[in-house]
Design a protein around this motif. Structure first.
Motif, mmCIF file in Angstrom:
data_model
loop_
_atom_site.group_PDB
_atom_site.id
_atom_site.type_symbol
_atom_site.label_atom_id
_atom_site.label_comp_id
_atom_site.label_asym_id
_atom_site.label_seq_id
_atom_site.Cartn_x
_atom_site.Cartn_y
_atom_site.Cartn_z
ATOM 1 N N ARG A 169 0.828 -1.200 0.000
ATOM 2 C CA ARG A 169 0.000 0.000 0.000
ATOM 3 C C ARG A 169 0.865 1.254 0.000
ATOM 4 O O ARG A 169 0.585 2.219 -0.713
ATOM 5 C CB ARG A 169 -0.930 -0.011 1.212
ATOM 6 N N LEU A 170 1.926 1.238 0.784
ATOM 7 C CA LEU A 170 2.841 2.378 0.841
ATOM 8 C C LEU A 170 3.429 2.680 -0.535
ATOM 9 O O LEU A 170 3.411 3.824 -1.003
ATOM 10 C CB LEU A 170 3.962 2.096 1.840
ATOM 11 N N PHE A 171 3.933 1.636 -1.198
ATOM 12 C CA PHE A 171 4.565 1.854 -2.503
ATOM 13 C C PHE A 171 3.531 2.193 -3.573
ATOM 14 O O PHE A 171 3.839 2.919 -4.522
ATOM 15 C CB PHE A 171 5.389 0.632 -2.898
ATOM 16 N N ALA A 172 2.314 1.665 -3.445
ATOM 17 C CA ALA A 172 1.261 2.018 -4.400
ATOM 18 C C ALA A 172 0.932 3.500 -4.311
ATOM 19 O O ALA A 172 0.687 4.166 -5.320
ATOM 20 C CB ALA A 172 0.013 1.176 -4.144
ATOM 21 N N LYS A 173 0.926 4.038 -3.091
ATOM 22 C CA LYS A 173 0.666 5.466 -2.910
ATOM 23 C C LYS A 173 1.797 6.304 -3.487
ATOM 24 O O LYS A 173 1.582 7.433 -3.939
ATOM 25 C CB LYS A 173 0.530 5.784 -1.417
#
Length: 285
Positions: A256-260
Motif C-alpha cells: 500500500r505504501l509503494f502504491a501510494k
C-alpha cells in the motif's frame, strides 16, 4: 435516429478506435475478467469494450475453461464482437493475466481494510492513461459474479475502484461494470490523443499527472514493483525483521505504501540495490 442506425454509428466509432489501436493507447488497455462463470457475461463484456473502441479481453481462470469463448450464449450476447471473443486470451490465473502490465486497477463493490489506494472510475482512467501514454500496458480487473475479487487479487493491483452507484440499490451486472469503465477509459483516451488533460488526478499522485512529468522519469511497471517487493521481502526475512511464519500485515502495508508513492523505475532500482546489498552482506558473514 433509429436503433439500428445508432448501433451502426456506435460500431463505426468502435471500429475507428480499434483500427488505430496498434499506434494508440486504446491498444494498451486490457479488460481482465477473473474466474468468470457465465458465458453471457463474457460475450456482453466483449460487446461492451468493442463499442468503446477497445479489443483486448483477457479471461483469468474462467470456471468453464477456454470453451467459454465458444459457448453459444457468449457468441450471441457478443452481438457482432466475435473478433474480440476470437482474440481473447484465456490464462491460468490473475498473475499470468497481469504479466507485463504497468498499472492495474481492481474493481470491487466492497471496501477493504488493506489494499491499494482508492479512486473513482474517472480518476483511475486518468491515471491509467498517463501510464498507457508512456507505452505501457494497463489493466482493469473484474472479479467473479458470485464473490468478486479476493483480498489477494486486489493487492496485486495498484488502485481499487468502487463504482459510486445508488447506495440503496448498487447491484451492477459484470458487463455493466465493464461498460462503465470502458466508457470512462474511452473519454480519457480521446482527451489524451487530442492533447487535453485526461481528467482529475488521484489526490495522492499530483506529480504523476502534472504536465510533462512522465517525460522526465519513467514510472515503474507493475512487474518492476512486484519484483522489488519479492526482493525486499527476502532481505527483510534475512534481517529477521520479517518472520515468514508470522508475517502479519507487513508486506500488505508495504504494498500500500509503494502504491501510494507511484514509484519511478529508478526508485525501484534503488530499493532493489538496498535489498541486494543486505542479502550479500549477510552471506559474507
Amino acid at each position: 435516429m433509429s436503433q439500428s442506425a445508432a448501433s451502426s454509428s456506435s460500431a463505426s466509432c468502435a471500429t475507428s478506435g480499434a483500427s488505430s489501436s496498434a499506434s494508440s493507447i486504446f491498444g494498451r488497455v486490457r479488460f481482465v475478467l477473473n474466474e468468470t462463470s457465465h458465458p453471457g457475461n463474457v460475450g456482453s463484456a466483449a460487446r461492451a469494450i468493442k463499442t468503446m473502441g477497445f479489443g483486448r479481453l483477457v479471461l483469468a481462470a474462467p470456471r468453464a475453461g477456454a470453451g467459454i469463448l465458444r459457448d453459444p450464449e457468449a457468441i450471441a450476447l457478443a452481438s457482432g464482437a466475435d473478433d474480440v471473443l476470437a482474440n481473447a486470451l484465456v490464462l491460468p490465473d490473475l498473475d499470468a493475466a497481469l504479466q507485463g502490465v504497468s498499472w492495474a486497477v481492481a474493481l470491487s463493490a466492497r471496501s477493504r481494510e488493506y489494499g491499494p489506494p482508492n479512486a473513482d472510475p474517472r480518476e483511475s482512467a486518468a491515471l491509467a492513461v498517463e501510464h498507457a501514454g508512456q507505452g505501457d500496458a494497463v489493466a482493469f480487473v473484474f472479479g467473479s459474479e458470485r464473490t468478486g475479487l479476493s483480498n489477494a487479487d486486489v493487492e496485486r493491483c495498484n488502485a481499487l475502484v468502487h463504482i459510486p452507484a445508488n447506495p440503496e440499490y448498487s447491484s451492477l451486472n459484470l458487463s455493466q461494470a465493464v461498460q462503465l469503465i470502458a466508457w470512462e477509459m474511452r473519454m480519457a483516451c480521446l482527451a489524451h490523443e487530442r492533447g487535453h488533460a485526461p481528467g482529475a488526478a488521484l489526490a495522492t499522485a499530483p506529480a504523476v499527472l502534472s504536465p510533462g512529468a512522465a517525460q522526465h522519469e519513467a514510472l515503474a511497471t507493475r512487474d518492476d514493483v512486484e519484483g522489488m517487493l519479492a526482493h525486499l521481502e527476502r532481505a527483510l526475512v534475512d534481517l529477521d525483521f520479517l518472520d515468514p511464519d508470522n508475517p502479519k500485515k507487513l508486506m500488505t502495508r508495504l504494498r500500500r505504501l509503494f502504491a501510494k508513492s507511484h514509484l519511478a523505475r529508478e526508485e525501484v532500482n534503488i530499493l532493489r540495490g538496498i535489498a541486494k546489498h543486505i542479502l550479500e552482506r549477510r552471506m559474507r558473514r
